[in-house]
Design a protein around this motif. Structure first.
Motif, PDB file in Angstrom:
ATOM      1  N   GLU A 184      55.632  22.178  41.157  1.00  0.00           N
ATOM      2  CA  GLU A 184      54.880  22.773  40.054  1.00  0.00           C
ATOM      3  C   GLU A 184      53.919  21.781  39.440  1.00  0.00           C
ATOM      4  OE1 GLU A 184      53.887  25.425  38.803  1.00  0.00           O
ATOM      5  OE2 GLU A 184      55.202  26.844  39.772  1.00  0.00           O
ATOM      6  N   MET A 185      52.929  22.329  38.753  1.00  0.00           N
ATOM      7  CA  MET A 185      51.963  21.560  37.979  1.00  0.00           C
ATOM      8  C   MET A 185      51.679  22.348  36.710  1.00  0.00           C
ATOM      9  SD  MET A 185      49.149  20.509  40.827  1.00  0.00           S
ATOM     10  CE  MET A 185      48.539  18.990  40.131  1.00  0.00           C
ATOM     11  N   PHE A 186      51.179  21.633  35.707  1.00  0.00           N
ATOM     12  CA  PHE A 186      50.665  22.280  34.498  1.00  0.00           C
ATOM     13  C   PHE A 186      49.435  21.502  34.091  1.00  0.00           C
ATOM     14  CE2 PHE A 186      50.450  22.914  29.840  1.00  0.00           C
ATOM     15  CZ  PHE A 186      50.251  24.283  29.858  1.00  0.00           C
ATOM     16  N   GLN A 187      48.274  22.101  34.311  1.00  0.00           N
ATOM     17  CA  GLN A 187      47.017  21.436  33.991  1.00  0.00           C
ATOM     18  C   GLN A 187      46.063  22.407  33.309  1.00  0.00           C
ATOM     19  OE1 GLN A 187      45.834  20.155  37.970  1.00  0.00           O
ATOM     20  NE2 GLN A 187      46.452  18.076  37.480  1.00  0.00           N
ATOM     21  N   PHE A 188      45.250  21.838  32.436  1.00  0.00           N
ATOM     22  CA  PHE A 188      44.145  22.577  31.836  1.00  0.00           C
ATOM     23  C   PHE A 188      42.937  21.665  31.923  1.00  0.00           C
ATOM     24  CE2 PHE A 188      41.880  24.307  27.972  1.00  0.00           C
ATOM     25  CZ  PHE A 188      41.505  25.492  28.586  1.00  0.00           C
ATOM     26  N   ILE A 189      42.016  22.014  32.826  1.00  0.00           N
ATOM     27  CA  ILE A 189      40.856  21.175  33.127  1.00  0.00           C
ATOM     28  C   ILE A 189      39.657  21.696  32.341  1.00  0.00           C
ATOM     29  CG2 ILE A 189      39.357  20.317  34.968  1.00  0.00           C
ATOM     30  CD1 ILE A 189      41.807  21.089  36.876  1.00  0.00           C
ATOM     31  N   ILE A 190      38.967  20.776  31.669  1.00  0.00           N
ATOM     32  CA  ILE A 190      37.826  21.129  30.822  1.00  0.00           C
ATOM     33  C   ILE A 190      36.598  20.347  31.287  1.00  0.00           C
ATOM     34  CG2 ILE A 190      36.890  21.024  28.472  1.00  0.00           C
ATOM     35  CD1 ILE A 190      39.824  21.316  27.514  1.00  0.00           C
ATOM     36  N   THR A 191      35.525  21.089  31.589  1.00  0.00           N
ATOM     37  CA  THR A 191      34.243  20.486  31.939  1.00  0.00           C
ATOM     38  C   THR A 191      33.330  20.643  30.724  1.00  0.00           C
ATOM     39  OG1 THR A 191      34.589  21.192  34.220  1.00  0.00           O
ATOM     40  CG2 THR A 191      32.367  20.483  33.627  1.00  0.00           C
ATOM     41  N   TYR A 192      32.705  19.543  30.304  1.00  0.00           N
ATOM     42  CA  TYR A 192      31.973  19.570  29.035  1.00  0.00           C
ATOM     43  C   TYR A 192      30.794  18.604  29.030  1.00  0.00           C
ATOM     44  CZ  TYR A 192      33.995  15.045  27.846  1.00  0.00           C
ATOM     45  OH  TYR A 192      34.333  13.713  27.843  1.00  0.00           O
ATOM     46  N   LEU A 193      30.003  18.729  27.991  1.00  0.00           N
ATOM     47  CA  LEU A 193      28.940  17.785  27.650  1.00  0.00           C
ATOM     48  C   LEU A 193      29.194  17.286  26.235  1.00  0.00           C
ATOM     49  CD1 LEU A 193      25.784  19.834  28.741  1.00  0.00           C
ATOM     50  CD2 LEU A 193      26.640  17.766  29.844  1.00  0.00           C
ATOM     51  N   PRO A 194      28.773  16.069  25.910  1.00  0.00           N
ATOM     52  CA  PRO A 194      28.766  15.696  24.498  1.00  0.00           C
ATOM     53  C   PRO A 194      27.852  16.677  23.756  1.00  0.00           C
ATOM     54  CG  PRO A 194      28.425  13.764  25.884  1.00  0.00           C
ATOM     55  CD  PRO A 194      28.334  14.975  26.773  1.00  0.00           C
ATOM     56  N   TYR A 195      28.300  17.188  22.638  1.00  0.00           N
ATOM     57  CA  TYR A 195      27.576  18.224  21.898  1.00  0.00           C
ATOM     58  C   TYR A 195      26.222  17.747  21.397  1.00  0.00           C
ATOM     59  CZ  TYR A 195      26.296  21.508  18.240  1.00  0.00           C
ATOM     60  OH  TYR A 195      25.616  22.399  17.456  1.00  0.00           O
ATOM     61  N   GLN A 196      25.236  18.655  21.484  1.00  0.00           N
ATOM     62  CA  GLN A 196      23.945  18.493  20.823  1.00  0.00           C
ATOM     63  C   GLN A 196      23.666  19.795  20.078  1.00  0.00           C
ATOM     64  OE1 GLN A 196      20.809  17.518  23.594  1.00  0.00           O
ATOM     65  NE2 GLN A 196      21.383  15.367  23.659  1.00  0.00           N
ATOM     66  N   PRO A 197      23.056  19.713  18.883  1.00  0.00           N
ATOM     67  CA  PRO A 197      22.739  20.943  18.151  1.00  0.00           C
ATOM     68  C   PRO A 197      21.961  21.923  19.032  1.00  0.00           C
ATOM     69  CG  PRO A 197      22.336  19.033  16.779  1.00  0.00           C
ATOM     70  CD  PRO A 197      22.641  18.507  18.163  1.00  0.00           C
ATOM     71  N   GLY A 198      22.389  23.164  18.990  1.00  0.00           N
ATOM     72  CA  GLY A 198      21.743  24.205  19.778  1.00  0.00           C
ATOM     73  C   GLY A 198      22.451  24.518  21.085  1.00  0.00           C
ATOM     74  N   ASP A 199      23.411  23.675  21.491  1.00  0.00           N
ATOM     75  CA  ASP A 199      24.134  23.937  22.744  1.00  0.00           C
ATOM     76  C   ASP A 199      24.751  25.335  22.754  1.00  0.00           C
ATOM     77  OD1 ASP A 199      23.578  21.509  23.928  1.00  0.00           O
ATOM     78  OD2 ASP A 199      25.605  20.689  23.703  1.00  0.00           O
ATOM     79  N   GLU A 200      25.276  25.754  21.608  1.00  0.00           N
ATOM     80  CA  GLU A 200      25.973  27.043  21.549  1.00  0.00           C
ATOM     81  C   GLU A 200      25.032  28.231  21.776  1.00  0.00           C
ATOM     82  OE1 GLU A 200      25.481  25.515  17.284  1.00  0.00           O
ATOM     83  OE2 GLU A 200      25.619  24.711  19.277  1.00  0.00           O
ATOM     84  N   ASN A 201      23.723  27.959  21.841  1.00  0.00           N
ATOM     85  CA  ASN A 201      22.742  29.009  22.111  1.00  0.00           C
ATOM     86  C   ASN A 201      22.279  29.037  23.567  1.00  0.00           C
ATOM     87  OD1 ASN A 201      22.722  29.774  19.340  1.00  0.00           O
ATOM     88  ND2 ASN A 201      21.363  28.056  18.922  1.00  0.00           N
ATOM     89  N   ILE A 202      22.766  28.095  24.381  1.00  0.00           N
ATOM     90  CA  ILE A 202      22.334  28.000  25.771  1.00  0.00           C
ATOM     91  C   ILE A 202      23.213  28.892  26.640  1.00  0.00           C
ATOM     92  CG2 ILE A 202      22.086  26.461  27.754  1.00  0.00           C
ATOM     93  CD1 ILE A 202      21.530  24.179  25.748  1.00  0.00           C
ATOM     94  N   SER A 203      22.576  29.814  27.336  1.00  0.00           N
ATOM     95  CA  SER A 203      23.295  30.729  28.210  1.00  0.00           C
ATOM     96  C   SER A 203      23.757  30.010  29.479  1.00  0.00           C
ATOM     97  CB  SER A 203      22.396  31.918  28.601  1.00  0.00           C
ATOM     98  OG  SER A 203      23.053  32.716  29.555  1.00  0.00           O
ATOM     99  N   LEU A 204      24.995  30.290  29.867  1.00  0.00           N
ATOM    100  CA  LEU A 204      25.543  29.755  31.118  1.00  0.00           C
ATOM    101  C   LEU A 204      25.676  30.850  32.175  1.00  0.00           C
ATOM    102  CD1 LEU A 204      28.339  27.489  29.622  1.00  0.00           C
ATOM    103  CD2 LEU A 204      26.063  26.797  30.401  1.00  0.00           C
ATOM    104  N   GLU A 205      25.174  32.027  31.863  1.00  0.00           N
ATOM    105  CA  GLU A 205      25.280  33.141  32.802  1.00  0.00           C
ATOM    106  C   GLU A 205      24.280  32.952  33.936  1.00  0.00           C
ATOM    107  OE1 GLU A 205      26.704  37.034  30.799  1.00  0.00           O
ATOM    108  OE2 GLU A 205      25.030  36.272  29.588  1.00  0.00           O
ATOM    109  N   THR A 206      24.709  33.317  35.134  1.00  0.00           N
ATOM    110  CA  THR A 206      23.812  33.227  36.280  1.00  0.00           C
ATOM    111  C   THR A 206      22.913  34.463  36.297  1.00  0.00           C
ATOM    112  OG1 THR A 206      25.453  34.284  37.689  1.00  0.00           O
ATOM    113  CG2 THR A 206      25.442  31.883  37.638  1.00  0.00           C
ATOM    114  N   LYS A 207      21.795  34.305  36.899  1.00  0.00           N
ATOM    115  CA  LYS A 207      20.825  35.416  36.915  1.00  0.00           C
ATOM    116  C   LYS A 207      20.766  36.060  38.257  1.00  0.00           C
ATOM    117  CE  LYS A 207      18.372  33.242  33.317  1.00  0.00           C
ATOM    118  NZ  LYS A 207      17.474  33.162  32.395  1.00  0.00           N
TER     119      LYS A 207
END
Length: 173
Positions: free
Chosen positions: A150-173
């Motif tokens: 067994e394993m128990f992992q929670f992997i997080i991929t991130y960037l250091p925050y910059q203002p406005g990041d929360e407005n950037i879409s990550l959806e593919t087109k």
């Protein structure tokens, strides 16, 4: 059968000013699994792992990871002021559906927030995914990739925050 997949490679003249980073909670990660991931036969066991982020981050993807005895997985961030940011809830774990989950937009996690991952394991005869009959002692063998460990992992991929990041879409087109 021919493979028709392709990739695009783009080169930049300068290095990125914010390289993508990653960390994981739990097995082989920045924070331990608590209590130890040792699951006795004919029992269920709840475990968790938690990590406090030292600076603001913008999450791009998350990846919950368990093996065959996994039953539920939940993760969230507790902000310093007490508010909760929900990250993922999987009430019926399926080993075959593990993947990186991408948010619609980057998700800001403020500095000082504690990311918590919780998992429930089922090492009983009632678990149709249990590889052992009768159930046997199962443990985390230091990141063994054998599905019967067994394993128990929670992997997080991130960037250091910059203002406005929360407005950037990550959806593919």
């Amino acid at each position: 059968i021919w493979d028709s997949s392709y990739i695009n490679i783009f080169y930049a003249k300068t290095p990125p000013n914010r390289p993508v980073k990653e960390f994981q909670l739990g097995t082989l990660g920045v924070s331990p699994v608590e209590p130890d991931l040792i699951i006795q036969p004919n029992t269920t066991k709840q475990v968790f792992s938690r990590f406090t982020v030292p600076y603001d981050i913008s999450i791009l993807t998350i990846n919950p990871h368990m093996h065959l005895l996994g039953k539920t997985f939940k993760a969230y961030a507790l902000q310093p002021g007490g508010d909760t940011i929900r990250l993922i809830s999987i009430p019926h774990w399926d080993f075959n559906w593990q993947y990186f989950y991408t948010f619609k937009k980057m998700l800001k996690i403020p500095a000082g927030s504690t990311i918590v991952a919780e998992g429930l394991y089922d090492n009983t005869r009632q678990n149709p995914s249990n590889p052992f009959s009768p159930p046997q002692l199962v443990r985390d063998n230091n990141g063994s990739m054998k599905a019967t460990d067994e394993m128990f992992q929670f992997i997080i991929t991130y960037l250091p925050y910059q203002p406005g990041d929360e407005n950037i879409s990550l959806e593919t087109k």
